[in-house]
Write an enzyme that holds these catalytic residues in place. Structure first.
Site, mmCIF file in Angstrom:
data_model
loop_
_atom_site.group_PDB
_atom_site.id
_atom_site.type_symbol
_atom_site.label_atom_id
_atom_site.label_comp_id
_atom_site.label_asym_id
_atom_site.label_seq_id
_atom_site.Cartn_x
_atom_site.Cartn_y
_atom_site.Cartn_z
ATOM 1 N N THR A 132 -13.590 -19.900 -17.358
ATOM 2 C CA THR A 132 -14.526 -21.083 -16.775
ATOM 3 C C THR A 132 -13.527 -22.161 -15.849
ATOM 4 O O THR A 132 -12.364 -22.190 -16.188
ATOM 5 C CB THR A 132 -15.390 -21.734 -17.779
ATOM 6 O OG1 THR A 132 -16.115 -21.212 -18.524
ATOM 7 C CG2 THR A 132 -16.077 -23.027 -17.249
ATOM 8 N N GLY A 133 -14.021 -22.344 -14.898
ATOM 9 C CA GLY A 133 -13.582 -23.252 -13.845
ATOM 10 C C GLY A 133 -13.245 -22.780 -12.617
ATOM 11 O O GLY A 133 -13.457 -21.797 -12.102
ATOM 12 N N THR B 252 -10.409 -22.086 -11.044
ATOM 13 C CA THR B 252 -9.323 -20.906 -10.939
ATOM 14 C C THR B 252 -10.008 -19.531 -11.508
ATOM 15 O O THR B 252 -10.076 -18.570 -10.961
ATOM 16 C CB THR B 252 -8.131 -21.029 -11.599
ATOM 17 O OG1 THR B 252 -7.746 -22.470 -11.522
ATOM 18 C CG2 THR B 252 -6.970 -20.147 -11.221
ATOM 19 N N LYS C 184 -6.753 -27.411 -22.526
ATOM 20 C CA LYS C 184 -7.942 -26.709 -21.987
ATOM 21 C C LYS C 184 -9.240 -27.763 -22.017
ATOM 22 O O LYS C 184 -9.297 -28.618 -23.310
ATOM 23 C CB LYS C 184 -8.287 -25.323 -22.422
ATOM 24 C CG LYS C 184 -7.535 -24.355 -21.867
ATOM 25 C CD LYS C 184 -7.647 -23.011 -22.129
ATOM 26 C CE LYS C 184 -9.091 -22.535 -21.720
ATOM 27 N NZ LYS C 184 -9.384 -22.589 -20.321
ATOM 28 N N GLY D 60 -13.074 -28.969 -17.971
ATOM 29 C CA GLY D 60 -14.238 -28.111 -17.211
ATOM 30 C C GLY D 60 -15.407 -28.247 -18.252
ATOM 31 O O GLY D 60 -16.503 -27.820 -18.076
ATOM 32 N N GLU E 293 -14.393 -21.194 -24.841
ATOM 33 C CA GLU E 293 -13.340 -20.794 -24.448
ATOM 34 C C GLU E 293 -12.272 -20.359 -25.634
ATOM 35 O O GLU E 293 -11.664 -19.333 -25.726
ATOM 36 C CB GLU E 293 -12.410 -21.342 -23.400
ATOM 37 C CG GLU E 293 -13.219 -21.668 -22.019
ATOM 38 C CD GLU E 293 -12.579 -22.892 -21.289
ATOM 39 O OE1 GLU E 293 -12.703 -22.569 -20.003
ATOM 40 O OE2 GLU E 293 -12.230 -23.719 -21.610
#
Ligand code: 5RP
Length: 233
Positions: free
Chosen positions: A35-36, A38, A103, A106, A112
């Site tokens: 996710t995000g 990138t 992490k 986001g 994740e």
């Protein structure tokens, strides 16, 4: 004279994301989609492989990534319906020299982390701005908590030496895909994870998960400003 052309941050994200897919995704795999901004480029590159005829099943780490994947023709499966995930490619907010991470900026840290734990290989894609000597020095540690009694939970977090700040969006607490809140916890000296016990956070009633990813990563794909890409294993 050699002129080195610098690429901007968005280009770095694209370079890292695409390289990771080229290196680590093989036909027939079950792939975890991060996710995000990138991971966005990871998903588009995976979609290219699908269009080329690769047989890939994908597990998404957020509602947003699932939507993007479906819009681009990727088959999404439920994590409960697969034995394991072969490789997950995801972004990160901080990466230290031992490939430990923060992490969750986001907001998708819970899914994740569940998908990372189910993956044979967790591959991280970042631009060089995410590299730090010590985690917790560049950004706060996101901690996902149940909304019920969250102020009490935050008190418990503060007793672990941080300053927890409730994440807000449009004047209201930010709500994760799991229906929870996030406290961004600033550790003034960063996080020394050898002495700091992740479990000390996990046992606070109301804490669902934190954004520390320790010893979970197989490789980090790093894009640099000069347009080069490095794979750290
Ligand atoms: C989401 C995350 C992201 O992977 C992290 O925030 C990096 O995102 P970006 O690539 O947009 O900088 O942990 O929960």
């Amino acid at each position: 004279m050699i002129t080195v052309t610098e690429v901007d941050q968005n280009q770095m994200k694209r370079i890292a994301g695409e390289k990771a897919v080229e290196e680590f995704v093989k036909d027939g795999m079950t792939v975890g989609l991060g996710t995000g901004s990138t991971a966005y480029y990871v998903i588009l590159k995976v979609a290219e492989l699908v269009k080329k005829g690769y047989n890939l099943k994908c597990v998404a780490t957020s509602v947003a990534s699932e939507k993007l994947a479906l819009e681009n023709g990727i088959t999404i499966v439920d994590l409960n319906d697969v034995d394991h995930v072969d490789v997950t490619i995801d972004g990160a907010d901080e990466v230290d020299p031992k490939m430990n991470l923060i992490k969750g900026l986001g907001g998708a840290l819970l899914r994740e982390k569940i998908v990372a734990a189910a993956s044979v290989e967790e591959i991280i894609v970042v631009d060089e701005s995410k590299l730090v000597e010590k985690i917790g020095t560049r950004c706060s540690l996101p901690v996902e908590v149940l909304p019920f009694g969250h102020v009490r939970t935050a008190f418990g977090l503060s007793r672990q030496g941080c300053e927890p700040v409730l994440r807000m969006k449009d004047g209201k607490p930010y709500v994760t895909d799991g229906g929870n809140f996030i406290y961004d916890c600033r550790f003034p000296e960063g996080i020394d994870y050898i002495s700091f016990k992740e479990s000390a956070l996990d046992v606070i009633p109301g804490v669902v998960e934190c954004g520390l990813f320790i010893n979970m990563v197989r490789a980090v794909v790093i894009a640099h400003k000069d347009g080069t890409v490095e794979i750290r294993e």
